[in-house]
Design a protein around this motif. Structure first.
Motif, short mmCIF file in Angstrom:
data_model
loop_
_atom_site.label_atom_id
_atom_site.label_comp_id
_atom_site.label_asym_id
_atom_site.label_seq_id
_atom_site.Cartn_x
_atom_site.Cartn_y
_atom_site.Cartn_z
N GLU A 36 43.10 38.92 48.39
CA GLU A 36 43.46 38.90 49.80
C GLU A 36 42.30 39.28 50.72
OE1 GLU A 36 45.96 37.51 50.66
OE2 GLU A 36 47.72 37.94 49.43
N ASN A 37 41.21 39.72 50.14
CA ASN A 37 40.02 40.07 50.91
C ASN A 37 38.93 39.02 50.78
OD1 ASN A 37 41.37 42.65 49.65
ND2 ASN A 37 40.55 43.27 51.64
N GLY A 38 39.28 37.87 50.22
CA GLY A 38 38.29 36.81 50.09
C GLY A 38 37.98 36.40 48.67
N LEU A 39 38.99 36.47 47.78
CA LEU A 39 38.83 36.01 46.39
C LEU A 39 37.74 36.79 45.66
CD1 LEU A 39 38.75 32.15 47.15
CD2 LEU A 39 40.73 33.67 47.12
N VAL A 40 37.63 38.08 45.97
CA VAL A 40 36.47 38.86 45.54
C VAL A 40 36.44 39.06 44.03
CG1 VAL A 40 35.17 40.99 45.85
CG2 VAL A 40 36.44 40.02 47.78
N GLY A 41 37.55 39.54 43.46
CA GLY A 41 37.54 39.88 42.03
C GLY A 41 37.36 38.69 41.12
N SER A 42 38.10 37.62 41.37
CA SER A 42 38.00 36.44 40.51
C SER A 42 36.63 35.77 40.64
CB SER A 42 39.10 35.44 40.87
OG SER A 42 39.01 35.05 42.24
N THR A 43 36.11 35.72 41.86
CA THR A 43 34.79 35.11 42.05
C THR A 43 33.71 35.92 41.36
OG1 THR A 43 35.49 34.16 44.15
CG2 THR A 43 33.13 34.33 43.77
N TYR A 44 33.80 37.23 41.46
CA TYR A 44 32.83 38.08 40.77
C TYR A 44 32.90 37.86 39.27
CZ TYR A 44 30.25 42.27 39.38
OH TYR A 44 29.33 43.13 38.81
N TYR A 45 34.12 37.79 38.75
CA TYR A 45 34.29 37.58 37.30
C TYR A 45 33.68 36.25 36.88
CZ TYR A 45 36.56 36.70 32.83
OH TYR A 45 36.80 36.40 31.50
N ALA A 46 34.04 35.18 37.57
CA ALA A 46 33.58 33.85 37.16
C ALA A 46 32.08 33.68 37.36
CB ALA A 46 34.34 32.78 37.94
N HIS A 47 31.57 34.17 38.46
CA HIS A 47 30.14 33.99 38.75
C HIS A 47 29.26 34.80 37.81
CE1 HIS A 47 30.46 32.32 43.14
NE2 HIS A 47 31.13 31.61 42.26
N ASN A 48 29.81 35.85 37.22
CA ASN A 48 29.00 36.69 36.33
C ASN A 48 29.19 36.36 34.86
OD1 ASN A 48 27.45 39.00 37.86
ND2 ASN A 48 29.37 38.69 38.95
N ARG A 51 26.97 30.40 28.48
CA ARG A 51 27.58 30.24 27.16
C ARG A 51 29.08 30.53 27.24
NH1 ARG A 51 25.86 33.53 21.62
NH2 ARG A 51 27.34 32.47 20.23
N GLU A 52 29.47 31.56 27.99
CA GLU A 52 30.89 31.87 28.15
C GLU A 52 31.60 30.81 28.98
OE1 GLU A 52 32.78 34.26 26.75
OE2 GLU A 52 31.01 34.58 25.53
N VAL A 53 30.94 30.31 30.01
CA VAL A 53 31.52 29.23 30.82
C VAL A 53 31.82 28.02 29.95
CG1 VAL A 53 31.03 27.55 32.65
CG2 VAL A 53 30.53 29.98 33.00
N ASP A 54 30.90 27.68 29.08
CA ASP A 54 31.07 26.50 28.23
C ASP A 54 32.27 26.63 27.29
OD1 ASP A 54 28.82 25.45 29.41
OD2 ASP A 54 27.47 25.96 27.76
N LYS A 55 32.71 27.85 27.01
CA LYS A 55 33.85 28.06 26.13
C LYS A 55 35.19 27.92 26.85
CE LYS A 55 31.40 31.24 23.03
NZ LYS A 55 31.36 32.63 22.50
N ILE A 56 35.16 27.93 28.18
CA ILE A 56 36.41 27.86 28.94
C ILE A 56 36.76 26.39 29.18
CG2 ILE A 56 37.55 28.42 31.12
CD1 ILE A 56 35.79 30.91 31.27
#
Length: 581
Positions: free
Chosen positions: A355-367, A371-376
């Motif tokens: 609710e403050n700008g997608l902060v938690g999910s964006t931080y998780y995905a961007h970090n 190699r981890e992205v390729d597994k999703i």
């Protein structure tokens, strides 16, 4: 009966059952299967809406279990000033509830940290007119809409010091003010502003839009003055919205009097200049969120399923997004208890500060590492599944439902198709919702991960055509209680928003509001029943399917890795702090 079910008293359970039974026969019209252009059958894929295990999983994720978790979230909010916003005790207690529920189900949840930098001013801002000299009085958030200050810095402004800077009024200013000013709403309004401080009138478009356009045009700073057309539009106000891209110039909001002084001086040929000094700074601040994944499943093929755990400050958020949070908990429990032996690993995420700008999910995905992205394989986002005046919304993954709809990363159309298949198999119509960057899929689409979800609707207004399909009240918001105190358990269980709900027949009289209440009664549970079933089917489909995406999708993701692209850039449109105008 699992832990969540025990939280419901016999009375509450009776209310729930009565509501569900009533809603099952109410208002919404089931229509024939809708044909979606460009979508084809699954061909050789074995998982379909008729697959016995898929049907068993969908049936196992019950509305009774989902609403039991929503009851727990309401109890937490009620004990914490009716909020679960990310900085409140209600958020921490919600997180503790999710963690304990998952542990009881046999998971090993991880409480991970995300960075939510806090903006503040290290010293008071300065705004002075140079010739003739005049010093204006600064204020802060506590002085918003008060006559005691002349100007207030917009949150998220960087540290900038300008001396003797020329002021340039942009196009569209209405003088004298009569309302409806479109000043600074279009890029063309900023012709000639480069190297100068933009003077902009408040009006019909967002403050943050004016700020972003001024920055793009080369302005050195922005002074947005209140419109002046009514008594309510005179004083400076505090606004907390983040421009995209992030601000490199400072912005202040001033009283009408201050802005008009500069405007009239310019019109008289005095070429006013100002000293504008803002001392904004960001300090790291880490907050918790929850990640949990199934024990089994291929670690190289991960299905991410997300919801946000926080509410807005104004209310408990039992629909937004208590409905998604609760649905994920019920899905996780069913996977743990049902012995489904899914082929792929399912990773659930209860993200913070959406609710403050997608902060938690964006931080998780961007970090995530590449190699981890390729597994999703895919990200499924479930945000607001129990709107009283609901529609069966599906994110337009391939962007072909409307000319301006952005497409998600390659493969997102497939996600859309899976939801289509479920609704089609039930004989239910669905409607497309633009992939417009308003929920937690954004960080994942930034990384090129196919994404999608279902959505019952927020502050959009239901059309007569939609009311004919889904029932409910045309002319009211999909969720009349969106971002309000009445987004609570009573509204979800009954589907009846209170008469003072902002989105209940907003242009109508009391009689119209009462009629709207009757039209949407029971709709929240009915929508939750239909949307949670689609959500659960998609979890099972991607969890059980071997390589559900085409060679085209794999090639696109491989090419993206070669050139280092992060996928389309979706601008946040203010699902959190309401975008002020």
């Amino acid at each position: 009966m699992n832990t969540a079910s025990k939280l419901l008293s016999a009375t509450a359970a009776s209310v729930l059952i009565a509501t569900a039974v009533a809603s099952a026969g109410s208002g919404a019209v089931q229509t024939g299967t809708k044909t979606h252009p460009g979508h084809h059958s699954h061909g050789s894929h074995r998982v379909t809406p008729d697959s016995p295990q898929a049907k068993r999983f969908v049936k196992g994720v019950t509305v009774a279990e989902i609403t039991a978790h929503q009851t727990a979230l309401q109890r937490i909010a009620s004990l914490n000033d009716d909020t679960r916003e990310v900085f409140s005790n209600g958020y921490q207690e919600s997180l503790d509830y999710v963690v304990s529920t998952l542990r009881d189900a046999g998971y090993s949840p991880q409480v991970t940290q995300f960075n939510f930098p806090v903006w503040s001013e290290s010293q008071p801002p300065v705004l002075n007119r140079v010739t003739p000299p005049k010093t204006y009085v600064p204020g802060d958030a506590a002085d918003s809409d008060q006559p005691i200050a002349d100007f207030i810095t917009m949150a998220n402004s960087p540290t900038v010091e300008l001396t003797d800077a020329p002021v340039f009024p942009v196009g569209g200013i209405v003088d004298p003010p009569t309302g409806g000013s479109e000043s600074g709403c279009e890029a063309a309004d900023y012709t000639g502003v480069s190297g100068k401080v933009a003077l902009v009138q408040r009006g019909t478009c967002a403050f943050v839009t004016k700020w972003s356009l001024a920055q793009a045009a080369g302005a050195t700073g922005v002074i947005i003055y209140n419109e002046g057309n009514t008594a309510a539009r005179q004083n400076p106000i505090f606004v907390d919205n983040q421009p995209d891209p992030p601000a490199t110039i400072a912005a202040v909001i001033t009283s009408y009097t201050l802005g008009n002084e500069l405007l009239q001086a310019y019109k008289l040929g005095e070429n006013p200049t100002v000293d504008l000094k803002v001392y904004g700074t960001f300090t790291d601040r880490f907050l918790p969120q929850v990640i949990a994944e199934t024990r089994g499943g291929d670690r190289d093929h991960v299905v991410v399923v997300g919801a946000h755990l926080d509410s807005v400050e104004a209310g408990p958020g039992i629909n937004d997004d208590g409905s998604g949070t609760a649905t994920l908990l019920a899905q996780a429990e069913e996977l743990a208890n049902g012995r489904y032996h899914l082929r792929n690993k399912v990773r659930f995420g209860w993200f913070g500060a959406e609710e403050n700008g997608l902060v938690g999910s964006t931080y998780y995905a961007h970090n995530l590492s590449q190699r981890e992205v390729d597994k999703i394989d895919v990200m499924l986002d479930y945000d607001m599944l129990a709107s009283p005046n609901y529609v069966r919304g599906v994110y337009d993954g391939d962007g072909n439902a409307a000319p301006d709809n952005p497409a998600g990363p390659e493969g997102s159309g497939k996600v859309e198709q899976v939801f289509d298949d479920w609704f089609d198999a039930q004989g239910l119509e669905s409607v497309r919702r633009a992939f417009d960057g308003r929920s937690d899929y954004v960080g994942f689409t930034d990384r090129g991960i196919p994404s999608g979800g279902v959505f019952a609707g927020a502050e959009g207004v239901k059309t007569a055509e939609e009311a004919a399909i889904y029932g409910g009240a045309a002319g009211s918001w999909y969720d009349p209680c969106y971002h309000q105190l009445c987004d609570n358990l009573i509204t979800v269980l009954t589907g009846v928003p209170p008469l003072d709900a902002e989105g209940l027949a907003p242009t109508g009289d009391e009689a119209a509001k009462r009629a709207a209440q009757r039209a949407m009664a029971g709709g929240a549970i009915k929508g939750l029943t239909e949307l949670s079933a689609a959500a659960s089917y998609a979890v099972y489909y991607f969890g059980a399917s071997k390589d559900p995406f085409s060679a085209k999708v794999h090639k696109a993701r491989k090419e993206a890795r070669k050139v280092g692209t992060r996928g389309p850039d979706y601008a946040w449109h203010g699902h959190g702090n309401r975008v002020r105008r």
